[in-house]
Design a protein around this motif. Structure first.
Motif, PDB file in Angstrom:
ATOM      1  N   THR A  86      19.728  35.833 -17.186  1.00 17.26           N
ATOM      2  CA  THR A  86      19.375  37.176 -16.719  1.00 17.26           C
ATOM      3  C   THR A  86      18.651  37.090 -15.372  1.00 17.26           C
ATOM      4  O   THR A  86      18.894  37.909 -14.477  1.00 17.26           O
ATOM      5  CB  THR A  86      18.504  37.912 -17.764  1.00 17.26           C
ATOM      6  OG1 THR A  86      19.136  37.794 -19.048  1.00 17.26           O
ATOM      7  CG2 THR A  86      18.386  39.382 -17.426  1.00 17.26           C
ATOM      8  N   ASP A 106      18.282  42.532 -22.919  1.00 14.24           N
ATOM      9  CA  ASP A 106      18.688  42.109 -21.580  1.00 14.24           C
ATOM     10  C   ASP A 106      19.256  43.270 -20.771  1.00 14.24           C
ATOM     11  O   ASP A 106      18.983  43.408 -19.583  1.00 14.24           O
ATOM     12  CB  ASP A 106      19.739  40.981 -21.654  1.00 14.24           C
ATOM     13  CG  ASP A 106      19.075  39.612 -21.808  1.00 14.24           C
ATOM     14  OD1 ASP A 106      17.827  39.546 -21.763  1.00 14.24           O
ATOM     15  OD2 ASP A 106      19.816  38.623 -21.964  1.00 14.24           O
ATOM     16  N   GLU A 134      27.060  38.476 -19.094  1.00 16.46           N
ATOM     17  CA  GLU A 134      26.106  37.483 -19.605  1.00 16.46           C
ATOM     18  C   GLU A 134      26.309  37.269 -21.088  1.00 16.46           C
ATOM     19  O   GLU A 134      26.301  38.218 -21.865  1.00 16.46           O
ATOM     20  CB  GLU A 134      24.654  37.934 -19.346  1.00 16.46           C
ATOM     21  CG  GLU A 134      23.656  36.898 -19.860  1.00 16.46           C
ATOM     22  CD  GLU A 134      22.186  37.337 -19.774  1.00 16.46           C
ATOM     23  OE1 GLU A 134      21.888  38.296 -19.053  1.00 16.46           O
ATOM     24  OE2 GLU A 134      21.355  36.694 -20.443  1.00 16.46           O
TER      25      GLU A 134
HETATM   26 MG   LIG Z   1      19.248  36.814 -20.907  1.00 18.10          MG
END
Ligand SMILES: [Mg+2]
Ligand SMILES: Nc1nc2c(ncn2[C@@H]2O[C@H](COP(=O)(O)OP(=O)(O)O)[C@@H](O)[C@H]2O)c(=O)[nH]1
Lengths: 150, 228
Positions: free
Chosen positions: B26, B55, B110
């Motif tokens: 992140t 996130d 991600e």
């Molecule tokens: Mg993360």
């Protein structure tokens, strides 16, 4: 050059004729990709004559062996898949056939069957596979076939 | 016999960012967003969390991107299933973003964070990187998980921390290069301690250069296919 379309296959009649003519003029270039790269939609590659190309397909298209990516009066670009290598194993008996089959599946190896053999696609160095099979090879539970020696 | 075809509606490139929990995935996205914007590259983000949207919320609140361009996918118990065996939830999220923001150049995806074995399906992404950090020990590259060996780019993050965790950064990078056998490898420090995060030594621009070269192709002049 960015290639965004698959125009057809080398075997398509309307492609085969002009392609044949370009071959005589030494004007056909080949991009050879690994099996893994064949499943991409976007990648950069080099032809056998050193031309740098970028391939960017829409998500619904898929590359295949023999796909034609460029075809005009002066040049053509054809896609080829690298030949795959297989490790050919013959299990000693039924018990081992079941066992080694489970083992290969558990390791996510890609396999095919044929001729009483378990054949494993080599997606990494051969040594990586042989290392995992060392015990079985050492005590004869499986044998490597066809000059397929370590 | 020239073939003239319109430019294909191929949509934005999709990039996967995988790696163990806490390696800085992140943080890397937070650094990539402003740097990509400076190059005029239009971006959206999909985050995969186990059961929360932590996130995604963090990226939305960052002020670095229009919050509408950030989607969360809840991976459930198994973070690698949704990026490899069955990536349909992530594909749906990407298609959603593509429909809503037609000018997108790039979608960053991600993963929920996994062990060294996670890989991305190439049905989901065009190219993927794996992020590890020096704090996980200098022997990590030698452990050769599929993420370390097969990713299109291996990023070794938190180089600023190397002296504090008894790691020789140069040696880790050299060993990783050996394991990678020519595949791309870059060191970086997404949030270097005690340094301005924007200095040139942090490695972020090099990562973007590679993304541009390998999947965005903005360096290649547009030429009509069939008119070479
Ligand atoms: Mg993360
Ligand atoms: N010192 C240092 N800390 C970092 C760096 N990159 C990330 N971090 C910290 O590492 C922790 C985990 O980062 P995060 O991005 O949440 O990891 P993720 O789980 O992979 O998404 C956070 O506390 C970050 O601030 C770095 O380059 N240097």
């Amino acid at each position: 050059m960015i290639l965004e379309h698959i125009l057809g296959a080398v075997t398509d009649p309307w492609i085969a004729a002009p392609l044949h003519r370009l071959e005589h003029q030494d004007a056909v270039e080949t991009v050879t990709l690994s099996r893994e790269d064949m499943s991409r939609k976007r990648l950069r590659a080099c032809t056998d004559k050193g031309t740098e190309v970028a391939i960017a397909l829409d998500r619904a298209s898929a590359l295949f062996d023999g796909a034609v990516l460029l075809l005009d009066d002066r040049a053509a670009i054809v896609l080829r898949m690298e030949p795959e290598e297989w490790l050919c194993l013959r299990p000693r008996d039924l018990t081992e056939a079941i066992s080694v089959g489970f083992f290969a599946g558990n390791l996510h190896w890609r396999v095919r069957f044929g001729d009483g053999q378990l054949q494993v696609a080599l997606e990494r160095e051969r040594a990586v596979y042989l290392e995992r099979l060392a015990d079985r090879l050492a005590d004869g539970r499986i044998t490597l076939i066809d000059g397929d020696q370590p | 016999m020239n073939v003239h075809l319109p430019s294909a509606p191929k949509g934005p490139a999709r990039i996967g960012i995988g790696g163990p929990v806490g390696s800085g995935k992140t943080a890397l996205i937070e650094r990539l967003l402003p740097a990509l914007a400076r190059r005029g590259i239009e971006v959206a983000v999909i985050t995969n969390d186990l059961v929360t949207r932590e996130d995604a919320e963090r990226v939305r609140r960052s002020g670095l991107i229009d919050p509408g361009r950030v989607r969360a996918v809840e991976a459930g118990a198994c973070p690698h299933t949704v990026i490899r065996e069955d990536p349909t939830l992530n594909i749906a999220a990407a298609e959603d973003l593509e429909a809503r923001y037609p000018g997108l150049d790039l979608i960053l995806l991600e993963s929920g964070g996994d062990n060294l074995a996670s890989t991305f399906s190439l049905d989901l992404v065009d190219w993927w990187m794996f992020v590890i950090d020096v704090g996980q020990g200098d022997d990590i590259p030698r452990k050769r998980g599929p993420g370390i060996v097969q990713s299109d780019l291996l990023v070794i993050n938190k180089l600023d921390l190397a002296p504090y965790v008894h790691v020789n950064a140069d040696q880790v990078l050299t060993e990783a290069a050996g394991v990678r056998k020519g595949r791309a490898l870059l060191g970086c420090a997404c949030r270097p301690h005690g340094r301005a995060a924007s200095d040139q030594a942090d490695g972020i621009e090099a990562i973007i250069d590679l993304i541009v070269r390998d999947v965005l192709f903005t360096d290649i002049p547009a030429e009509v296919q069939g008119e070479a």
